[in-house]
Design a protein around this motif. Structure first.
Motif, PDB file in Angstrom:
ATOM      1  N   PRO A  13      -5.208  11.090 -10.876  1.00  0.00           N
ATOM      2  CA  PRO A  13      -5.922   9.983 -10.253  1.00  0.00           C
ATOM      3  C   PRO A  13      -5.236   8.654 -10.567  1.00  0.00           C
ATOM      4  CG  PRO A  13      -7.467  11.503 -11.263  1.00  0.00           C
ATOM      5  CD  PRO A  13      -6.104  11.946 -11.687  1.00  0.00           C
ATOM      6  N   ALA A  14      -5.132   7.787  -9.579  1.00  0.00           N
ATOM      7  CA  ALA A  14      -4.375   6.544  -9.746  1.00  0.00           C
ATOM      8  C   ALA A  14      -4.871   5.728 -10.930  1.00  0.00           C
ATOM      9  CB  ALA A  14      -4.452   5.722  -8.458  1.00  0.00           C
ATOM     10  N   GLU A  15      -6.172   5.731 -11.156  1.00  0.00           N
ATOM     11  CA  GLU A  15      -6.737   4.926 -12.234  1.00  0.00           C
ATOM     12  C   GLU A  15      -6.385   5.458 -13.618  1.00  0.00           C
ATOM     13  OE1 GLU A  15     -10.041   7.716 -10.749  1.00  0.00           O
ATOM     14  OE2 GLU A  15      -8.429   6.483  -9.882  1.00  0.00           O
ATOM     15  N   ASP A 184       2.819  -2.196   2.478  1.00  0.00           N
ATOM     16  CA  ASP A 184       2.324  -1.916   1.135  1.00  0.00           C
ATOM     17  C   ASP A 184       2.742  -0.539   0.626  1.00  0.00           C
ATOM     18  OD1 ASP A 184       0.662  -0.265   2.615  1.00  0.00           O
ATOM     19  OD2 ASP A 184      -1.211  -1.092   1.828  1.00  0.00           O
ATOM     20  N   ARG A 185       3.545   0.201   1.414  1.00  0.00           N
ATOM     21  CA  ARG A 185       4.142   1.451   0.951  1.00  0.00           C
ATOM     22  C   ARG A 185       5.616   1.265   0.622  1.00  0.00           C
ATOM     23  NH1 ARG A 185       1.503   3.108  -1.481  1.00  0.00           N
ATOM     24  NH2 ARG A 185       2.075   5.303  -1.429  1.00  0.00           N
ATOM     25  N   VAL A 186       6.072   0.013   0.601  1.00  0.00           N
ATOM     26  CA  VAL A 186       7.469  -0.309   0.303  1.00  0.00           C
ATOM     27  C   VAL A 186       7.540  -1.084  -1.006  1.00  0.00           C
ATOM     28  CG1 VAL A 186       9.545  -1.535   1.069  1.00  0.00           C
ATOM     29  CG2 VAL A 186       8.087  -0.353   2.751  1.00  0.00           C
ATOM     30  N   ALA A 291      -0.412   1.442 -10.197  1.00  0.00           N
ATOM     31  CA  ALA A 291      -1.358   2.456  -9.734  1.00  0.00           C
ATOM     32  C   ALA A 291      -1.545   2.379  -8.223  1.00  0.00           C
ATOM     33  CB  ALA A 291      -2.700   2.289 -10.449  1.00  0.00           C
ATOM     34  N   ARG A 292      -1.519   1.175  -7.672  1.00  0.00           N
ATOM     35  CA  ARG A 292      -1.647   1.026  -6.217  1.00  0.00           C
ATOM     36  C   ARG A 292      -0.326   1.305  -5.499  1.00  0.00           C
ATOM     37  NH1 ARG A 292      -2.292  -3.617  -4.300  1.00  0.00           N
ATOM     38  NH2 ARG A 292      -1.826  -4.851  -6.144  1.00  0.00           N
ATOM     39  N   ALA A 293       0.776   0.860  -6.090  1.00  0.00           N
ATOM     40  CA  ALA A 293       2.072   0.967  -5.419  1.00  0.00           C
ATOM     41  C   ALA A 293       2.510   2.412  -5.221  1.00  0.00           C
ATOM     42  CB  ALA A 293       3.135   0.212  -6.213  1.00  0.00           C
ATOM     43  N   PHE A 294       2.249   3.274  -6.198  1.00  0.00           N
ATOM     44  CA  PHE A 294       2.789   4.629  -6.162  1.00  0.00           C
ATOM     45  C   PHE A 294       1.758   5.696  -5.828  1.00  0.00           C
ATOM     46  CE2 PHE A 294       5.580   2.191  -9.048  1.00  0.00           C
ATOM     47  CZ  PHE A 294       6.743   2.253  -8.288  1.00  0.00           C
ATOM     48  N   ALA A 295       0.516   5.313  -5.631  1.00  0.00           N
ATOM     49  CA  ALA A 295      -0.514   6.279  -5.249  1.00  0.00           C
ATOM     50  C   ALA A 295      -0.415   6.576  -3.757  1.00  0.00           C
ATOM     51  CB  ALA A 295      -1.898   5.748  -5.589  1.00  0.00           C
TER      52      ALA A 295
END
Length: 309
Positions: A13-15, A184-186, A291-295
């Motif tokens: 989980p990203a968190e 936001d996926r880059v 956590a947001r960038a690679f999730a």
């Protein structure tokens, strides 16, 4: 289940990713760096443990296909140290490969990337690509097109080596404008090597993540500009777009060899960031942003895999 980080030991989980070195290398080899290979498992483990002892919990390795990423060893080290480790698929600039390797792989890159991301006991969690100096050559465009296809198939983030920090807007024009990858996926890497605030602010405004890395003997002049760049981005409301990594590319740069290594991010840089910009900023950059960038909400799954390579 929602967005998860795909680590070498499975999805997390990203968190739960924790304090993260968002751009580094435990293993790396290239004909451009003869005699400077990162290929010692014990040394890699020592560096990973040193980062853990400094408070680190996760490392994102940007080493792509064909450059000695050693996924099986990454998994063993993650298991032994209790660290989250994310591996990469993708391809670097053509100069880092033998001609035979390029000719064999380039026509089926998207297929190879998707396989690395979705099959086998040790899966990659991001796609690494590379631009050129102030532009994109045919190889870069070919690889980025394959990366975009793999992203659309899987949801994986695309991490970009910017040569000397240049070409960020060309990359976004191709990946996001022509190829439809959400900004936001880059993740744009090495931006500290070309500390142009206009480019930084525009890339952040478009929604990309901006990765600043180092310190480095080869690029040490960027160190003193780092805080100016981060302050400008934070002041413009883009703190949520910033990532930090060590980008250790030679054995001499490791902490055990008297280099700054991975621990410097937390022992040297994080206290300085906290004093300058506050604890909330430091936590955002080292915990929330990676956590947001690679999730991803992974869109492709496979039950069978191939040999780890």
């Amino acid at each position: 289940m929602g967005p998860v980080i795909r680590t070498v030991l499975g999805d997390v989980p990203a968190e739960e990713l924790g304090v993260c070195d968002a751009h580094d290398h435990l293993f790396l080899r290239s004909p451009r760096l003869p005699g400077q290979e990162l290929d010692d498992v014990e040394a890699a483990g020592a560096e990973l443990r040193a980062f853990r002892e400094a408070g680190g919990q996760a490392v994102v390795q940007w080493t792509p296909r064909g450059m000695g990423r050693r996924r099986a060893d990454l998994a063993a080290l993650a298991s032994a140290t209790g660290m989250h480790v994310v591996a990469a698929t993708g391809m670097h600039q053509a100069v880092h490969y033998e001609r035979e390797r390029l000719d064999r792989d380039r026509d089926r890159l998207a297929e190879l990337f998707v396989r690395d991301l979705t099959q086998g006991p040790v899966r990659a969690g991001l796609i690494k690509v590379a631009g050129g100096f102030h532009g994109l050559d045919g190889h870069a465009r070919h690889v980025m097109t394959a990366a975009a296809r793999a992203h659309h198939a899987t949801g994986a983030a695309i991490a970009v080596h910017l040569e000397l920090g240049t070409g960020a807007l060309d990359v976004l024009d191709l990946l996001c404008g022509e190829l439809g990858v959400p900004a936001d996926r880059v993740v744009l890497g090495h931006l500290n090597r070309s500390p142009d605030p206009r480019v930084h602010l525009r890339a952040a405004g478009e929604g990309a993540f901006l990765a600043f890395d180092g310190p480095s003997r080869a690029h040490h002049a960027t160190d003193w500009r780092l805080f100016d760049a981060l302050t400008a981005l934070a002041g413009a409301g883009h703190a949520e777009r910033i990532l930090l990594g060590g980008d250790t590319t030679t054995a001499a740069a490791r902490s055990a060899a008297d280099g700054p290594g991975m621990p410097y991010l937390l022992r040297g840089l994080r206290p300085a960031l906290t004093a300058e910009l506050g604890e909330d900023f430091a936590r955002q950059v080292f915990v929330a942003n990676p956590a947001r960038a690679f999730a991803a909400e992974w869109r492709t799954e496979a039950s069978t895999g191939n040999a780890v390579g």
